[in-house]
Design a protein around this motif. Structure first.
Motif, PDB file in Angstrom:
ATOM      1  N   PRO A   1     -18.112  16.707  -1.765  1.00 31.51           N
ATOM      2  CA  PRO A   1     -17.673  15.467  -2.428  1.00 31.51           C
ATOM      3  C   PRO A   1     -17.277  15.660  -3.885  1.00 31.51           C
ATOM      4  O   PRO A   1     -16.305  15.071  -4.352  1.00 31.51           O
ATOM      5  CB  PRO A   1     -18.900  14.558  -2.284  1.00 31.51           C
ATOM      6  N   ASP A   2     -18.016  16.493  -4.616  1.00 37.44           N
ATOM      7  CA  ASP A   2     -17.688  16.683  -6.019  1.00 37.44           C
ATOM      8  C   ASP A   2     -16.334  17.378  -6.186  1.00 37.44           C
ATOM      9  O   ASP A   2     -15.611  17.112  -7.151  1.00 37.44           O
ATOM     10  CB  ASP A   2     -18.774  17.496  -6.715  1.00 37.44           C
ATOM     11  N   ASP A   3     -15.991  18.259  -5.243  1.00 34.45           N
ATOM     12  CA  ASP A   3     -14.675  18.901  -5.294  1.00 34.45           C
ATOM     13  C   ASP A   3     -13.559  17.874  -5.131  1.00 34.45           C
ATOM     14  O   ASP A   3     -12.512  17.980  -5.777  1.00 34.45           O
ATOM     15  CB  ASP A   3     -14.548  19.956  -4.190  1.00 34.45           C
ATOM     16  N   ILE A   4     -13.790  16.885  -4.271  1.00 31.88           N
ATOM     17  CA  ILE A   4     -12.789  15.839  -4.050  1.00 31.88           C
ATOM     18  C   ILE A   4     -12.571  15.041  -5.329  1.00 31.88           C
ATOM     19  O   ILE A   4     -11.433  14.748  -5.718  1.00 31.88           O
ATOM     20  CB  ILE A   4     -13.220  14.908  -2.900  1.00 31.88           C
ATOM     21  N   ARG A   5     -13.663  14.687  -5.995  1.00 34.50           N
ATOM     22  CA  ARG A   5     -13.549  13.967  -7.271  1.00 34.50           C
ATOM     23  C   ARG A   5     -12.764  14.787  -8.291  1.00 34.50           C
ATOM     24  O   ARG A   5     -11.868  14.272  -8.970  1.00 34.50           O
ATOM     25  CB  ARG A   5     -14.953  13.644  -7.806  1.00 34.50           C
ATOM     26  N   ILE A   6     -13.089  16.061  -8.369  1.00 38.09           N
ATOM     27  CA  ILE A   6     -12.435  16.942  -9.342  1.00 38.09           C
ATOM     28  C   ILE A   6     -10.957  17.105  -9.015  1.00 38.09           C
ATOM     29  O   ILE A   6     -10.094  17.020  -9.899  1.00 38.09           O
ATOM     30  CB  ILE A   6     -13.159  18.307  -9.362  1.00 38.09           C
TER      31      ILE A   6
END
Length: 423
Positions: free
Chosen positions: A91-96
């Motif tokens: 999920p954090d990769d998607i935000r980034i």
């Protein structure tokens, strides 16, 4: 607050005026030459104000995969280059990845995007914080009618529609089916049935390649993807369908009847060798046509001006007709047609009473001078780097290289950290 833009060209529909434009709060309040009261005056020095661009089909977090799998056909590209790397994304990769996409889009004058990707809650959070407009979705797909694979996917699609809420209304949740070839009859039926209640838009890939279309016919007794989705009830609510390269005359008749919008992705279609979408025929049949970038792994940029340029020329060459598609039609694809496709009827045109989604394009560049035919310049000459200001709902989000809601250096650093695990 009232902001008066003066000394500027203003694109009003297909007409160019050298005049002033007043923005008050979220709206355009005046276009003309009469004196106006204002709180803030901005001299545009002869730049062009035009509606913000609409990217009606994108996979923003794929900024993490820019250039991956170059030189492969669609199915090889997906199965061997893209899917294995996407499986590593958290999920954090998607935000980034979405943060970097937002920066790129704002720089290029895009004020609204339609995003189809995993972990849409994180994606939506990035859009809300940025102040940009967006239509997001949980990607509907399924690989088995006997058991739900991926597990709980249908409920996640409904939950996204039910619970995602941006109080400003800038970011909204739609239903989604990835495509006919990644969907079972069961999930298609369930989404069609659920949307009788919610009446949301549906975002879907349709007839991107000849092989996809031929295989659909084999699976469904000769039905094309459009005919299949129509039979299953998906088209009973408004749909924006990406690609549509291999739709036929019967498909176009259905799309006109059901008010399905085609999202034309010329760069992606050309790079992947998918073919030439019948855009001229679609427009002649009254189908709404807009533009999208697709993801940067198949593009490799989030640049609607590039899509405008290609849409302006490839069909003329393919049809051996230099008048096949003209600049005013392409400008509409990038602005008001995209807004219509995404259900946004209060934007897409510079008109009193509409939302102040406005970009400023510099005309003071060698490739943009002399300013004889502005509509032609927008399709044949302009570069995304000519955008000097991007405003959404009356708030400036990008201004001559500065971002008011995004931290460029932080976003770049985080992107580099994510790439270490994904690549």
């Amino acid at each position: 607050m009232k902001t008066l833009f003066k000394n500027c060209y203003v694109l009003c529909g297909h007409e160019i005026k050298f005049t002033s434009l007043l923005v008050e709060d979220e709206y355009i309040r005046y276009i003309g030459d009469e004196p106006q009261e204002y709180d803030y005056l901005r001299d545009m020095k002869g730049a062009l104000l035009m509606p913000g661009l609409v990217n009606a089909h994108a996979h923003g977090p794929m900024t993490l995969l820019r250039g991956v799998g170059g030189g492969l056909a669609l199915q090889d590209w997906l199965n061997n280059a893209i899917f294995p790397r996407e499986a590593k994304m958290k999920p954090d990769d998607i935000r980034i990845g979405e943060n970097w996409a937002i920066i790129e889009m704002l720089t290029a004058g895009i004020t609204c995007t339609a995003e189809m990707y995993d972990f849409p809650w994180e994606l939506g959070e990035s859009l809300v914080k940025s102040g940009m407009k967006g239509n997001i979705c949980r990607v509907g797909l399924s690989f088995s009618d006997q058991e739900e694979i991926p597990p709980n996917r249908f409920n996640e699609c409904v939950e996204m529609v039910e619970k995602f809420n941006d109080p400003t209304g800038k970011v909204v949740a739609d239903f989604c089916l990835h495509s006919e070839y990644l969907s079972t009859d069961s999930i298609v039926e369930k989404i069609a049935e659920a949307n009788k209640k919610y009446k949301r838009l549906v975002h879907v890939h349709v007839a991107e390649t000849k092989a996809e279309t031929d295989e659909c016919k084999l699976r469904h007794n000769g039905l094309t993807p459009i005919q299949y989705f129509n039979k299953m009830g998906i088209l009973d609510q408004k749909v924006y369908a990406a690609h549509c390269v291999w739709v036929n005359d019967d498909d176009l008749a259905i799309m006109k009847e059901k008010d399905v919008s085609i999202v034309h992705n010329p760069t992606s279609n050309m790079k992947l060798g998918s073919g030439f979408a019948p855009i001229r025929k679609a427009m002649a049949n009254g189908v709404n046509v807009c533009l999208g970038t697709d993801g940067v792994a198949s593009n490799n940029s989030l640049n609607i001006f590039k899509e405008m340029h290609l849409a302006s020329i490839i069909h003329n060459g393919h049809r051996l007709d230099p008048l096949s598609i003209k600049p005013p039609q392409v400008i509409d694809m990038a602005t008001i047609n995209g807004a219509k496709a995404l259900g946004r009827y209060d934007t897409g045109i510079l008109e009193v009473g509409k939302k102040a989604d406005i970009i400023a394009v510099s005309l003071d560049k060698p490739h943009m001078y002399p300013v004889i035919d502005v509509l032609s310049l927008l399709c044949y000459s302009v570069q995304s780097s000519d955008v000097v200001m991007t405003m959404v709902d009356g708030k400036i989000l990008y201004d001559h290289g500065d971002y008011t809601t995004m931290d460029f250096e932080k976003a770049k650093f985080e992107l580099a950290q994510s790439l270490k695990s994904i690549l």
